[in-house]
Design a protein around this motif. Structure first.
Motif, short mmCIF file in Angstrom:
data_model
loop_
_atom_site.label_atom_id
_atom_site.label_comp_id
_atom_site.label_asym_id
_atom_site.label_seq_id
_atom_site.Cartn_x
_atom_site.Cartn_y
_atom_site.Cartn_z
N ARG A 1 -17.19 -0.22 -58.41
CA ARG A 1 -15.96 -0.71 -59.03
C ARG A 1 -14.75 -1.15 -57.99
N PHE A 2 -14.70 -0.34 -56.86
CA PHE A 2 -13.80 -0.60 -56.07
C PHE A 2 -14.32 -1.05 -54.54
N THR A 3 -13.68 -2.02 -54.01
CA THR A 3 -14.12 -2.64 -52.67
C THR A 3 -12.83 -2.59 -51.68
N ILE A 4 -13.36 -1.72 -50.55
CA ILE A 4 -12.50 -1.61 -49.36
C ILE A 4 -12.63 -2.61 -48.39
N SER A 5 -11.68 -3.20 -47.83
CA SER A 5 -11.78 -4.33 -46.87
C SER A 5 -10.77 -4.06 -45.66
N ARG A 6 -10.78 -4.71 -44.80
CA ARG A 6 -9.74 -4.58 -43.76
C ARG A 6 -9.45 -5.92 -43.00
N ASP A 7 -8.40 -6.19 -42.48
CA ASP A 7 -7.90 -7.08 -41.72
C ASP A 7 -7.37 -6.78 -40.25
N ASN A 8 -8.02 -6.57 -39.32
CA ASN A 8 -7.81 -6.05 -38.00
C ASN A 8 -6.61 -6.85 -37.41
N ALA A 9 -6.37 -8.06 -37.55
CA ALA A 9 -5.51 -9.18 -37.05
C ALA A 9 -4.06 -8.71 -37.63
N LYS A 10 -4.16 -8.27 -39.03
CA LYS A 10 -2.84 -7.84 -39.56
C LYS A 10 -2.48 -6.35 -39.60
#
Length: 115
Positions: A67-76
């Motif tokens: 149900r949940f999805t984690i993500s990341r943006d290292n540039a931000k």
């Protein structure tokens, strides 16, 4: 100064969706495994998801898997948590932090799932 600033919470009906964001400062963001945590009233804070430094590996608590999805943006210097099919038991204050050094907590963002 280390800071974690969470946002995106709100009031939603069961089955709804929210997308949380957490912007960090004062740390070398890209070298840390990052996690989303939550704390419901009267309960201990728990990890709901974490993500590897490059974003290729993710892990979820059984209660949110699928149900949940984690993500990341290292540039931000930012991580995200997409929450779908929300349930009343997901109601909590959500926080982000380093997985292995959970210090300097931010204010969190309140998620309330109710009819």
């Amino acid at each position: 100064q280390v800071q974690f600033v969470e946002s995106g919470g709100g009031l939603v009906q069961p089955g709804g969706s929210l997308r949380l964001s957490c912007t960090t400062s004062g740390i070398r963001f890209s070298i840390y495994v990052m996690g989303w945590y939550r704390q419901a009233p009267g309960k201990q804070r728990e990890v709901v998801a974490h993500i590897s430094t490059g974003g290729s590996n993710t892990n979820y608590a059984d209660s949110v898997k699928g149900r949940f999805t984690i993500s990341r943006d290292n540039a931000k210097n930012t991580i995200y948590l997409q929450m779908n099919s929300l349930k009343p038991e997901d109601t909590a204050v959500y926080y982000c932090n380093r997985l292995n050094i959970p210090q300097d907590w931010g204010q969190g963002t309140q998620v309330t799932v109710t009819i």
